[in-house]
Design an enzyme around this catalytic site. Structure first.
Site, mmCIF file in Angstrom:
data_model
loop_
_atom_site.group_PDB
_atom_site.id
_atom_site.type_symbol
_atom_site.label_atom_id
_atom_site.label_comp_id
_atom_site.label_asym_id
_atom_site.label_seq_id
_atom_site.Cartn_x
_atom_site.Cartn_y
_atom_site.Cartn_z
ATOM 1 N NE ARG A 225 -4.262 -1.442 0.086
ATOM 2 C CZ ARG A 225 -4.412 -2.446 -0.783
ATOM 3 N NH1 ARG A 225 -3.476 -2.714 -1.676
ATOM 4 N NH2 ARG A 225 -5.518 -3.178 -0.779
ATOM 5 C CD GLU B 60 -2.855 3.374 -5.299
ATOM 6 O OE1 GLU B 60 -3.918 2.850 -5.699
ATOM 7 O OE2 GLU B 60 -1.925 2.740 -4.802
ATOM 8 C CG HIS C 222 -3.099 -0.689 -6.948
ATOM 9 N ND1 HIS C 222 -3.509 -0.041 -5.799
ATOM 10 C CD2 HIS C 222 -3.022 -1.997 -6.597
ATOM 11 C CE1 HIS C 222 -3.675 -0.924 -4.816
ATOM 12 N NE2 HIS C 222 -3.388 -2.123 -5.291
HETATM 13 C C1 DGY Z 1 -5.577 -5.980 -2.870
HETATM 14 O O1 DGY Z 1 -6.423 -6.857 -3.056
HETATM 15 O O2 DGY Z 1 -5.392 -5.508 -1.747
HETATM 16 C C2 DGY Z 1 -4.787 -5.526 -4.058
HETATM 17 O O3 DGY Z 1 -4.039 -4.400 -3.781
HETATM 18 C C3 DGY Z 1 -5.679 -5.322 -5.259
HETATM 19 O O4 DGY Z 1 -4.880 -5.189 -6.386
#
Ligand code: DGY
Length: 327
Positions: free
Chosen positions: A241, A270, A288
């Site tokens: 993240r 983002e 992402h």
């Molecule tokens: C998640 O599922 O947390 C991923 O980041 C999606 O791409």
């Protein structure tokens, strides 16, 4: 029939399960394929029994209250659920579910794609070729860094971290990891990985890949103090993240050569990136894409739908992250 609000177009596999379970008229899918606005989200959840949000939809007390007391589940379309205020949901006895497992290998593959891309300067090379600026092969051209035989540091050795470690064995890499607690010895042996503290991970890694969840303790876990102790020849990879990394400090580190480069799939705000990142030739910046394969996104949709169906049928949703509300 219960009512379900799906906040974004998702793969058909999940929608089909919901349609088969409850009929088409029970399911409202936000009609536009874009991030839903807060006002549209609040309007959409009103009076529904289940909400299926994506990771960009902030689900907090206000949204839960807007839905109403009949709300029985929020089934996130992601494994990470930092977009949801879980304590607020727990206080309202609303179970939250996620989509673990199915995106592990897909995200680990993307992690390696970023490692290889940034190490071998694929982005720079591609931009040069596309701009019709390639003067032809040159002995000093776009020299990168080897990946095989180097040290890979993994910060967060959960499912995805372990899948990355598994891939590293194929590249004859030495694997170090930092985690809340060490893995059991048999698993460490199988992954050929050694548990170290964060300072050692920073000092020894050639490639440092982040795989922890976003929590208050991991927010800005990588900032100026960390970059100053990493090798100047090292690369930071982030597929977890964005806010785990202090993006402004990263831009400075990339520009001053405190580290050699970064492979990024996630960002603090983002879809906006720190302005300086756009000019960093030594950063590979992906939008992402961690779980973005046809196979995996289909499975994520099915899992989210399965959680909703179970809950609305009075069964335990299989992937509940706050199971105390079910007891
Ligand atoms: C998640 O599922 O947390 C991923 O980041 C999606 O791409």
């Amino acid at each position: 029939m219960p009512r379900v609000f799906v906040a974004r177009q998702i793969p058909d596999a999940g929608l089909k399960l919901l349609y088969d379970a409850f009929g088409r008229d029970s399911i409202v899918v936000f009609p536009e394929d874009r991030i839903i606005s807060r006002a549209e989200l609040i309007a959409g959840v009103k009076g529904v029994d289940a909400v299926l949000p994506i990771l960009t939809d902030k689900i907090d007390g206000e949204v839960l209250d807007a839905a109403g007391s009949q709300l029985r589940i929020v089934a996130n379309f992601a494994v990470g659920y930092n977009n949801i205020d879980v304590p607020a949901a727990t206080a309202r006895k609303v179970p939250i579910t996620n989509t673990p497992g199915v995106l592990t290998d897909t995200t680990a593959d993307l992690t390696f794609a970023l490692i290889l891309s940034v190490a071998r300067r694929m982005g720079e090379g591609e931009r040069m070729v596309r701009a019709r600026q390639w003067p032809g092969w040159g002995p000093m051209q776009l020299m990168g860094s080897d990946v095989f035989g180097k040290t890979l540091g993994i910060f967060g050795m959960g499912r995805i971290g372990q899948a990355v470690a598994k891939r590293a064995t194929g590249f004859d890499m030495k694997v170090l990891y930092t985690n809340r607690k060490p893995l059991d010895t048999a698993l460490e042996k199988q992954l050929n990985a050694r548990y170290v503290d964060k300072a050692t991970l920073l000092a020894e890694s050639d490639y440092l890949s982040i795989h922890c969840p976003l929590m208050p303790e991991t927010t800005h876990a990588f900032g100026a103090p960390e970059f100053s102790t990493m090798k100047k020849s090292s690369y930071l990879i982030n597929t977890s993240r964005g806010p785990v990394v202090d993006e402004s400090a990263l831009v400075k580190a990339l520009k001053h050569g405190d580290i050699a480069g970064a492979g990024l799939d996630v960002y603090e705000h983002e879809p906006t990136l720190h302005e300086g990142l756009y000019d960093c030739e030594n950063a590979v910046i992906a939008p992402h894409l961690g779980s973005a394969t046809l196979e995996t996104r289909g499975k994520m949709a099915s899992i989210a739908a399965t959680n909703i169906i179970a809950r609305l049928r009075g069964e335990r949703p299989p992937n509940c992250v706050n199971p105390e509300v079910l007891d």
